[in-house]
Motif scaffolding. Structure first.
Motif, PDB file in Angstrom:
ATOM      1  N   ASP A 278       0.869  -1.181   0.000  1.00 49.94           N
ATOM      2  CA  ASP A 278       0.000   0.000   0.000  1.00 49.94           C
ATOM      3  C   ASP A 278       0.903   1.227   0.000  1.00 49.94           C
ATOM      4  N   PHE A 279       1.032   1.873  -1.149  1.00 49.94           N
ATOM      5  CA  PHE A 279       1.842   3.082  -1.258  1.00 49.94           C
ATOM      6  C   PHE A 279       0.952   4.298  -1.056  1.00 49.94           C
ATOM      7  N   ASN A 280       1.203   5.021   0.042  1.00 53.83           N
ATOM      8  CA  ASN A 280       0.442   6.219   0.379  1.00 53.83           C
ATOM      9  C   ASN A 280       1.452   7.330   0.676  1.00 53.83           C
ATOM     10  N   PRO A 281       1.505   8.377  -0.161  1.00 56.11           N
ATOM     11  CA  PRO A 281       2.530   9.415   0.009  1.00 56.11           C
ATOM     12  C   PRO A 281       2.268  10.390   1.152  1.00 56.11           C
ATOM     13  N   GLN A 324      -1.800  15.442  -0.714  1.00 52.40           N
ATOM     14  CA  GLN A 324      -0.421  15.105  -1.029  1.00 52.40           C
ATOM     15  C   GLN A 324      -0.364  13.991  -2.069  1.00 52.40           C
ATOM     16  N   TYR A 325       0.635  14.093  -2.959  1.00 53.71           N
ATOM     17  CA  TYR A 325       0.824  13.082  -3.988  1.00 53.71           C
ATOM     18  C   TYR A 325       2.316  12.909  -4.239  1.00 53.71           C
ATOM     19  N   PHE A 326       2.656  11.858  -4.983  1.00 51.73           N
ATOM     20  CA  PHE A 326       4.029  11.659  -5.424  1.00 51.73           C
ATOM     21  C   PHE A 326       4.069  11.959  -6.912  1.00 51.73           C
ATOM     22  N   GLY A 327       4.820  12.985  -7.298  1.00 51.43           N
ATOM     23  CA  GLY A 327       4.846  13.440  -8.675  1.00 51.43           C
ATOM     24  C   GLY A 327       6.040  12.893  -9.444  1.00 51.43           C
ATOM     25  N   ILE A 328       5.765  12.453 -10.667  1.00 53.61           N
ATOM     26  CA  ILE A 328       6.810  11.958 -11.563  1.00 53.61           C
ATOM     27  C   ILE A 328       6.774  12.831 -12.808  1.00 53.61           C
ATOM     28  N   LYS A 329       7.749  13.690 -12.951  1.00 54.45           N
ATOM     29  CA  LYS A 329       7.758  14.640 -14.063  1.00 54.45           C
ATOM     30  C   LYS A 329       8.107  13.931 -15.369  1.00 54.45           C
ATOM     31  N   ARG A 463      -2.327   7.194  -4.536  1.00 52.06           N
ATOM     32  CA  ARG A 463      -2.404   5.935  -3.792  1.00 52.06           C
ATOM     33  C   ARG A 463      -2.187   4.793  -4.777  1.00 52.06           C
ATOM     34  N   MET A 464      -1.565   3.730  -4.299  1.00 45.75           N
ATOM     35  CA  MET A 464      -1.441   2.521  -5.105  1.00 45.75           C
ATOM     36  C   MET A 464      -1.405   1.340  -4.147  1.00 45.75           C
ATOM     37  N   LYS A 465      -2.212   0.326  -4.421  1.00 44.36           N
ATOM     38  CA  LYS A 465      -2.216  -0.869  -3.578  1.00 44.36           C
ATOM     39  C   LYS A 465      -2.529  -2.093  -4.424  1.00 44.36           C
ATOM     40  N   ALA A 466      -2.036  -3.246  -3.954  1.00 40.45           N
ATOM     41  CA  ALA A 466      -2.239  -4.490  -4.694  1.00 40.45           C
ATOM     42  C   ALA A 466      -2.557  -5.617  -3.724  1.00 40.45           C
ATOM     43  N   TYR A 467      -3.406  -6.537  -4.189  1.00 41.13           N
ATOM     44  CA  TYR A 467      -3.801  -7.736  -3.419  1.00 41.13           C
ATOM     45  C   TYR A 467      -3.494  -8.972  -4.246  1.00 41.13           C
ATOM     46  N   ASN A 468      -3.123 -10.062  -3.567  1.00 41.45           N
ATOM     47  CA  ASN A 468      -2.886 -11.324  -4.273  1.00 41.45           C
ATOM     48  C   ASN A 468      -4.110 -12.217  -4.248  1.00 41.45           C
TER      49      ASN A 468
END
Length: 523
Positions: A278-281, A324-329, A463-468
């Protein structure tokens, strides 16, 4: 802001001596009619706040009963704009000496402007000036941060009114001292659970231009920062209800902030079963010594960035809404070392959620996220600025969306022992499906990580999250509610999705009760 509410009593008798129970009222300012309606016998009220302008104006009420009898009454209402503004910059540091505090009072009446320093009133000035910049010279204080508070009081018609309060934490420094100083107006604050509180602080360390600061919650260090700018913002988003102590520390100097976290009056929790990352910036900073994210429950899952990554304009940023976010230029990339399609989704199921925004798009077919592999047939995920492709060995699911919008997007691959289907979602709502059969494969022979970034657009990750494993519809809805970026939005999502009955079943009756404007037909 105070409300201008006029209360009045209405009563009367008709020609037969019977009580008049209601009448038709008309409110006017001058000759202009501003409201009409029905006045009932007894006490009535009228909120004229939105109809009056600054200054004095005469409001007239007329009421006519069924017999045509007319009664009128008028009031004089005065609207005064009492407020205080200041452009004083407490992000600067000041040597020991007088400091000029600028302020601008508003309100064309006699009023008192109060000044408190560290909780004690040190000055009061009476003025009738409105909109005219003024200044007060504050006498030198000791080395450290000192809180100035300014506000206005005035007496209107025998009642004392009070303006907004302005708080500034002024940093005085003694050139002979090497003790760090931390300025921050936050001291005792109340925060709603799951809301984000922006705590702004300024650090002055006489020994260095890049001070080291630690942030802690209840004694547990959550972040260590090497500051390249004296003023920073701590994005604090609490989940635990109750009293907490936040500290900002620079060497031996500690700023203490007491926080009361109020419980959100809804029962909602994110789904954790099967969660792989779970990626939360929120709460992170480009100045963190560990700014490259590592998943707390599995250190093998982490973020790396390209050598040319722009930490000045990208990385952890705050948007125009305060989120808030994580920015990728454009021209840079970030990679999360999780192999999304390494296992067998047909047997286990799979869920991937991504809240993002693409902007400054130079090409309509730009790809900004890829997690695909294969020699002859690509298996995995490809996300372009206008659409995504979830690719199996046999077929792909096409899912459209838009650029320049925050998109809350996800896909869910159900187990083949359930209903063999791939469903895409946007904002918690099902979008496009794709059924699959036993000859479909979602497993990459050479598993690929998740790479985000494009030469032709900027990407913001919220936000980014993954489940198996696959998630049920209710679980996806629970995540949609829990992943809201503010408490207000979380409550709104919760309320508009309360369509189940007391047994948590979806029935025609429960839907009809929750959605009265929807036609529900039972067949």
């Amino acid at each position: 802001n105070d409300k201008a509410i006029i209360k009045y009593r209405f009563s009367g008798q008709d020609s037969s001596g019977d009580e008049v129970t209601e009448g038709t009222y008309t409110w006017k300012i001058g000759k202009q009619v501003i409201a009409t309606g029905i006045a009932v016998s007894g006490e009535n009220s009228f909120d004229c706040t939105n109809f009056i302008s600054l200054g004095s104006q005469k409001l007239t009420l007329s009421i006519v009963d069924d017999a045509g009898s007319l009664a009128t009454k008028s009031w004089t209402v005065q609207k005064v704009d009492i407020r205080l503004e200041s452009s004083f910059n407490d992000k600067l540091t000041y040597p020991l000496g007088e400091v000029s505090f600028d302020y601008t009072p508003y309100g064309a009446i006699s009023k008192d402007v109060h000044f408190k320093l560290d909780g004690t009133e040190i000055y009061k000035v009476t003025t009738t000036a409105s909109g005219i910049p003024m200044a007060y010279n504050i006498q030198p204080q000791t080395h450290g941060a000192h809180l100035i508070e300014a506000y206005i009081t005035a007496e209107i018609n025998g009642s004392v009114v009070e303006s907004n309060h302005i708080y500034k934490d002024i940093i005085w420094y003694d050139v002979t001292s090497d003790v760090p100083v931390i300025g921050c107006v936050s001291s005792d604050i109340t925060v709603q659970q799951y809301d984000t509180e922006s705590i702004i602080y300024t650090v002055y360390d006489p020994k260095t231009e890049t001070p080291t600061v630690t942030l802690a919650i209840d004694g547990k260090i959550i972040s260590t920062l090497q500051l390249d700018s004296n003023t920073q913002t701590w994005q604090y988003k609490p989940t635990d209800v109750g009293s907490h102590v936040l500290t900002i520390t620079c060497r031996d100097t500690v700023k203490i902030i007491n926080v009361t976290v109020q419980k959100l009056d809804i029962n909602v929790e994110p789904v954790t079963a099967g969660l792989q990352f779970d990626f939360n910036p929120v709460g992170k900073s480009n100045n963190d010594t560990n700014r490259l994210w590592v998943y707390k429950d599995n250190s093998d899952i982490k973020m790396t960035v390209s050598d040319n990554f722009d930490w000045e304009n990208g990385g952890y940023q705050i948007d125009e809404n305060g989120d808030q976010y994580f920015g990728i230029k454009a021209g840079t990339t970030a990679t999360i070392s999780y192999n999304l399609f390494a296992d067998d989704a047909r047997r286990n199921g799979k869920e991937f959620k991504f809240i993002f925004k693409t902007s400054n798009v130079a090409r309509a077919d730009a790809t900004f996220l890829t997690c695909q592999s294969g020699d002859t047939t690509q298996i995995g995920l490809q996300m372009n600025v206008h659409e995504a492709y979830i690719k199996s060995s046999s077929k792909s699911l096409y899912v459209p969306y838009s650029e320049e919008d925050i998109i809350e997007w996800e896909f869910n691959i159900s187990k083949d022992s359930d209903i063999p289907i791939v469903m895409s979602y946007e904002d918690g709502t099902p979008c496009r499906p794709m059924s699959y059969t036993s000859d479909y494969s979602f497993t990459q022979e050479t598993p690929a990580p998740i790479t985000i970034g494009s030469p032709d657009c900027d990407v913001a990750i919220y936000r980014m999250k993954a489940y198996n494993t696959s998630l049920t519809t209710k679980a996806i809805l629970s995540n949609f509610i829990a992943d809201a970026r503010t408490a207000t939005e979380m409550i709104d999502r919760y309320k508009r999705n309360q369509i189940y009955d007391e047994n948590q079943m979806l029935t025609p009756e429960s839907v009809a009760a929750a959605c009265p404007n929807m036609r529900v037909i039972k067949i």
